[in-house]
Design a protein around this motif. Structure first.
Motif, PDB file in Angstrom:
ATOM      1  N   THR A 179      -9.192 -12.006   9.970  1.00 33.02           N
ATOM      2  CA  THR A 179      -8.046 -11.686   9.112  1.00 33.02           C
ATOM      3  C   THR A 179      -8.388 -10.565   8.143  1.00 33.02           C
ATOM      4  O   THR A 179      -7.578  -9.642   7.919  1.00 33.02           O
ATOM      5  N   ALA A 180      -9.588 -10.617   7.552  1.00 32.17           N
ATOM      6  CA  ALA A 180     -10.013  -9.553   6.638  1.00 32.17           C
ATOM      7  C   ALA A 180     -10.061  -8.215   7.360  1.00 32.17           C
ATOM      8  O   ALA A 180      -9.648  -7.174   6.816  1.00 32.17           O
ATOM      9  N   THR A 181     -10.553  -8.217   8.598  1.00 30.41           N
ATOM     10  CA  THR A 181     -10.590  -6.974   9.384  1.00 30.41           C
ATOM     11  C   THR A 181      -9.185  -6.464   9.666  1.00 30.41           C
ATOM     12  O   THR A 181      -8.918  -5.256   9.583  1.00 30.41           O
ATOM     13  N   ALA A 182      -8.257  -7.384  10.000  1.00 32.17           N
ATOM     14  CA  ALA A 182      -6.876  -6.975  10.286  1.00 32.17           C
ATOM     15  C   ALA A 182      -6.223  -6.347   9.050  1.00 32.17           C
ATOM     16  O   ALA A 182      -5.514  -5.329   9.160  1.00 32.17           O
ATOM     17  N   ILE A 183      -6.459  -6.912   7.866  1.00 31.36           N
ATOM     18  CA  ILE A 183      -5.888  -6.349   6.632  1.00 31.36           C
ATOM     19  C   ILE A 183      -6.475  -4.966   6.361  1.00 31.36           C
ATOM     20  O   ILE A 183      -5.749  -4.022   6.028  1.00 31.36           O
TER      21      ILE A 183
ATOM     22  N   ASP B 194       3.732  10.534   7.533  1.00 31.10           N
ATOM     23  CA  ASP B 194       4.708   9.440   7.550  1.00 31.10           C
ATOM     24  C   ASP B 194       4.352   8.480   6.420  1.00 31.10           C
ATOM     25  O   ASP B 194       3.307   7.829   6.442  1.00 31.10           O
ATOM     26  N   LEU B 195       5.235   8.375   5.414  1.00 34.63           N
ATOM     27  CA  LEU B 195       4.977   7.525   4.258  1.00 34.63           C
ATOM     28  C   LEU B 195       5.548   6.115   4.409  1.00 34.63           C
ATOM     29  O   LEU B 195       5.321   5.269   3.543  1.00 34.63           O
ATOM     30  N   ARG B 196       6.239   5.845   5.507  1.00 36.97           N
ATOM     31  CA  ARG B 196       6.848   4.520   5.677  1.00 36.97           C
ATOM     32  C   ARG B 196       5.813   3.397   5.801  1.00 36.97           C
ATOM     33  O   ARG B 196       5.994   2.332   5.201  1.00 36.97           O
ATOM     34  N   PRO B 197       4.731   3.577   6.578  1.00 36.08           N
ATOM     35  CA  PRO B 197       3.733   2.488   6.637  1.00 36.08           C
ATOM     36  C   PRO B 197       3.133   2.150   5.279  1.00 36.08           C
ATOM     37  O   PRO B 197       2.874   0.978   4.987  1.00 36.08           O
TER      38      PRO B 197
ATOM     39  N   PRO C 129       2.645  -3.361   1.127  1.00 39.27           N
ATOM     40  CA  PRO C 129       2.571  -4.570   0.272  1.00 39.27           C
ATOM     41  C   PRO C 129       3.196  -5.798   0.913  1.00 39.27           C
ATOM     42  O   PRO C 129       2.677  -6.911   0.765  1.00 39.27           O
ATOM     43  N   GLY C 130       4.301  -5.630   1.630  1.00 43.56           N
ATOM     44  CA  GLY C 130       4.944  -6.761   2.277  1.00 43.56           C
ATOM     45  C   GLY C 130       4.090  -7.395   3.363  1.00 43.56           C
ATOM     46  O   GLY C 130       4.266  -8.580   3.691  1.00 43.56           O
ATOM     47  N   GLN C 131       3.158  -6.635   3.934  1.00 46.25           N
ATOM     48  CA  GLN C 131       2.255  -7.169   4.949  1.00 46.25           C
ATOM     49  C   GLN C 131       0.960  -7.702   4.342  1.00 46.25           C
ATOM     50  O   GLN C 131       0.481  -8.782   4.702  1.00 46.25           O
TER      51      GLN C 131
ATOM     52  N   ILE D 203     -11.046  -5.841  -0.703  1.00 40.49           N
ATOM     53  CA  ILE D 203      -9.786  -5.580  -0.009  1.00 40.49           C
ATOM     54  C   ILE D 203      -8.627  -5.583  -1.008  1.00 40.49           C
ATOM     55  O   ILE D 203      -7.713  -4.749  -0.922  1.00 40.49           O
ATOM     56  N   THR D 204      -8.654  -6.502  -1.965  1.00 41.28           N
ATOM     57  CA  THR D 204      -7.604  -6.558  -2.989  1.00 41.28           C
ATOM     58  C   THR D 204      -7.554  -5.258  -3.792  1.00 41.28           C
ATOM     59  O   THR D 204      -6.469  -4.695  -4.030  1.00 41.28           O
ATOM     60  N   ARG D 205      -8.721  -4.777  -4.189  1.00 38.42           N
ATOM     61  CA  ARG D 205      -8.761  -3.535  -4.980  1.00 38.42           C
ATOM     62  C   ARG D 205      -8.391  -2.326  -4.128  1.00 38.42           C
ATOM     63  O   ARG D 205      -7.735  -1.389  -4.609  1.00 38.42           O
ATOM     64  N   LEU D 206      -8.796  -2.331  -2.861  1.00 38.43           N
ATOM     65  CA  LEU D 206      -8.411  -1.231  -1.972  1.00 38.43           C
ATOM     66  C   LEU D 206      -6.903  -1.204  -1.763  1.00 38.43           C
ATOM     67  O   LEU D 206      -6.283  -0.123  -1.748  1.00 38.43           O
ATOM     68  N   ALA D 207      -6.290  -2.389  -1.610  1.00 40.85           N
ATOM     69  CA  ALA D 207      -4.833  -2.455  -1.446  1.00 40.85           C
ATOM     70  C   ALA D 207      -4.123  -1.895  -2.673  1.00 40.85           C
ATOM     71  O   ALA D 207      -3.092  -1.207  -2.560  1.00 40.85           O
ATOM     72  N   ALA D 208      -4.664  -2.182  -3.854  1.00 44.55           N
ATOM     73  CA  ALA D 208      -4.063  -1.631  -5.077  1.00 44.55           C
ATOM     74  C   ALA D 208      -4.195  -0.113  -5.106  1.00 44.55           C
ATOM     75  O   ALA D 208      -3.255   0.599  -5.498  1.00 44.55           O
ATOM     76  N   ARG D 209      -5.338   0.414  -4.696  1.00 43.54           N
ATOM     77  CA  ARG D 209      -5.527   1.874  -4.647  1.00 43.54           C
ATOM     78  C   ARG D 209      -4.563   2.533  -3.657  1.00 43.54           C
ATOM     79  O   ARG D 209      -4.130   3.669  -3.865  1.00 43.54           O
ATOM     80  N   SER D 210      -4.234   1.816  -2.593  1.00 42.40           N
ATOM     81  CA  SER D 210      -3.361   2.415  -1.577  1.00 42.40           C
ATOM     82  C   SER D 210      -1.939   2.628  -2.079  1.00 42.40           C
ATOM     83  O   SER D 210      -1.149   3.325  -1.431  1.00 42.40           O
ATOM     84  N   GLN D 211      -1.592   2.043  -3.223  1.00 44.67           N
ATOM     85  CA  GLN D 211      -0.254   2.229  -3.772  1.00 44.67           C
ATOM     86  C   GLN D 211      -0.195   3.331  -4.842  1.00 44.67           C
ATOM     87  O   GLN D 211       0.848   3.515  -5.477  1.00 44.67           O
TER      88      GLN D 211
END
Length: 524
Positions: free
Chosen positions: A341-345, A364-367, A372-374, A412-420
């Motif tokens: 699951t961590a790899t998939a995220i 493409d900025l849609r993904p 966040p919804g994923q 992963i949590t911090r990387l997800a925040a950076r991606s926004q």
């Protein structure tokens, strides 16, 4: 009659408790080495049959072997057709319990001798630690099993005066189906095919059942032991549902093929150097039933796998789809699911960043907007999963993987925040000098590399970002760029540096969380 029935019920209860204690202790004693062996030895369905039979005979639990196998299927380490071989073999391995019960429990009647062993084993389990405690619980479970068998045998002596084979459905087509249904219901209630076999052997020895009636009951018990697992799998993932359905179909077809042959097998089984011993002949029938089923299904494994996949299609893909609650029964398999699951995220974040950092004509900025919804539900599901997962304190390899998963989830949590941080990402994408290292990081996240390669790559990018930050400050000092531009560039470079750091840590902890058997199979 009442006393005999109560003794019978008490014996079944002791047997069930002893079997559960024995199985848990054997699984714990086997440890991670058993999982690595199972993975190595399932390259073909035939080898899977041999491996599944051997490991099930050791741990005395076909369910545990099936859970481990489905975890490997979910991680993409083996195919579904290979896992079917293990399922066939696990059914053969369960017949070893019948032989132990018949040869040691029923014939030798070790219940009295087991009482002092139970006392010593209980002290080992309560006062000991680690392997000593596990050996103690294993011996305690074995002792309870034999004591329960003795109680059932003693109670059966009083039951046979009231119940005879004439009371039950006779050895006809309809009678066999009815006896098979009785066996199915008994095992579905007791949740243990081993207890069902023990009960049948004792009733057969007490002349309460004829051999034909007992054989039909055993065929039904083979189906009953899969029914509960099938119903429990309905709320699980597609891999678990397919395994449960395949196990049910395998045992159902095997039983339906064997029922018409009972009349032919009765004289044959009694002439194979077993003499007139119905109990030995019944255990032979049980083993032969599962061997016969494996021989029928093994050449048809690929079309059988295709049929099961068609009956249980894939569900809509979610990042947390690997977190099937039934996998929590085995710590190693549950850790595999968490690592997957961590790899998939991580890959989803990398792919979204790749699309956002692409050249202008392909951007493409849609993904990135949908990320966040994923990611948020999957990350929360992963955190909940880890909080529910119990790792034995004396299993350092599992504790190390668990700690790595905690670190991995944090990065992963911090990387997800950076991606926004869209403004900084847009600046990097439009900067000819910085776009390439940013895209390199995104590509590495989207498709994991070897840990050593990733560490060198990310260290190089972090050094590059540091040099560019110094260069930007020097250009501003020389009046080549405005203060506003230098702030934008240093912010973007700081983003690049932090994302490279998270990516390097994710690769590092991801390799630790995956475990040795996953890393051994990971393509370079």
């Amino acid at each position: 009659m009442t006393g005999g029935l109560l003794g019978f019920l008490g014996g079944i209860g002791l047997f069930l408790f002893g079997m559960e204690t024995l199985t848990s202790a054997l699984r714990s004693l086997a440890g991670e080495g058993l999982r690595r062996w199972l993975l190595r030895m399932t390259s073909t369905p035939f080898r899977g049959v041999l491996t599944g039979a051997g490991i099930t005979a050791v741990v005395q639990s076909s369910t545990a072997v099936t859970v481990m196998t489905i975890g490997f299927v979910g991680a993409g380490l083996i195919g579904f057709s290979q896992s079917l071989g293990v399922i066939y073999g696990a059914n053969i391995g369960t017949t070893m319990t019948g032989w132990i019960i018949m040869l040691v429990g029923v014939k030798l009647k070790l219940g009295v001798l087991a009482l002092p062993v139970l006392f010593a084993a209980s002290l080992m389990g309560v006062l000991g630690e680690g392997q000593v405690a596990r050996v103690g619980w294993m011996l305690a479970g074995l002792s309870l099993l034999f004591i329960g068998l003795d109680l059932m045998q003693a109670a059966a002596a009083g039951v046979n005066a009231h119940i005879t084979p004439d009371w039950l459905p006779q050895d006809t087509w309809t009678g066999r189906l009815m006896m098979a249904a009785i066996g199915l219901v008994l095992v579905a209630i007791m949740q243990s095919s081993s207890a069902g076999i023990a009960l049948t052997l004792i009733l057969l020895g007490a002349d309460t059942l004829s051999f034909g009636q007992a054989a039909a009951m055993v065929a039904g018990m083979n189906v009953g032991t899969t029914l509960t697992g099938f119903l429990a799998s309905l709320g699980g993932g597609s891999e678990m549902q397919r395994a449960a359905l395949a196990n049910l179909l395998f045992n159902l077809v095997s039983a339906m093929l064997a029922l018409p042959l009972i009349a032919v097998l009765v004289p044959l089984l009694h002439t194979l150097n077993t003499g007139p011993d119905d109990q030995t002949a019944l255990v032979l029938f049980h083993t032969g039933l599962n061997l016969f089923g494996a021989a029928v299904f093994l050449p048809l494994t690929k079309p059988f796998a295709a049929l099961v996949i068609r009956l249980v299609p894939d569900r809509p893909v979610t990042l947390a789809m690997a977190l099937d609650p039934q996998l929590l029964a085995d710590s190693g398999t549950a850790l595999d699911a968490a690592a997957r699951t961590a790899t998939a995220i991580t890959e989803a974040i990398g792919q979204a960043l790749q699309a956002a950092l692409a050249p202008q004509h392909a951007r493409d900025l849609r993904p990135l907007a949908a990320l966040p919804g994923q990611v948020v539900p999957a990350r929360k599901a992963l955190e909940t999963w880890l909080s529910r997962l119990h790792v034995p304190p004396d299993r350092p390899e599992l504790l190390s993987r668990m700690a790595a998963l905690m670190h991995l989830t944090d990065h992963i949590t911090r990387l997800a925040a950076r991606s926004q941080e869209h403004t900084r990402i847009a600046h990097l994408a439009d900067n000819p000098r910085l776009a390439r290292p940013a895209r390199t990081i995104a590509a590495a996240l989207a498709k994991p590399r070897k840990a050593g390669q990733a560490a060198r790559l990310f260290a190089h990018i972090r050094g590059l970002a540091l040099r560019h930050r110094r260069g930007a400050l020097l250009r501003e000092h020389a009046g080549m760029i405005s203060p506003v531009e230098v702030f934008r560039e240093t912010d973007a470079l700081r983003w690049l540096d932090r994302v490279a750091e998270h990516a390097e840590r994710i690769e590092h902890y991801g390799a630790q969380a995956a475990g040795p058997q996953i890393n051994a199979k990971r393509p370079v």
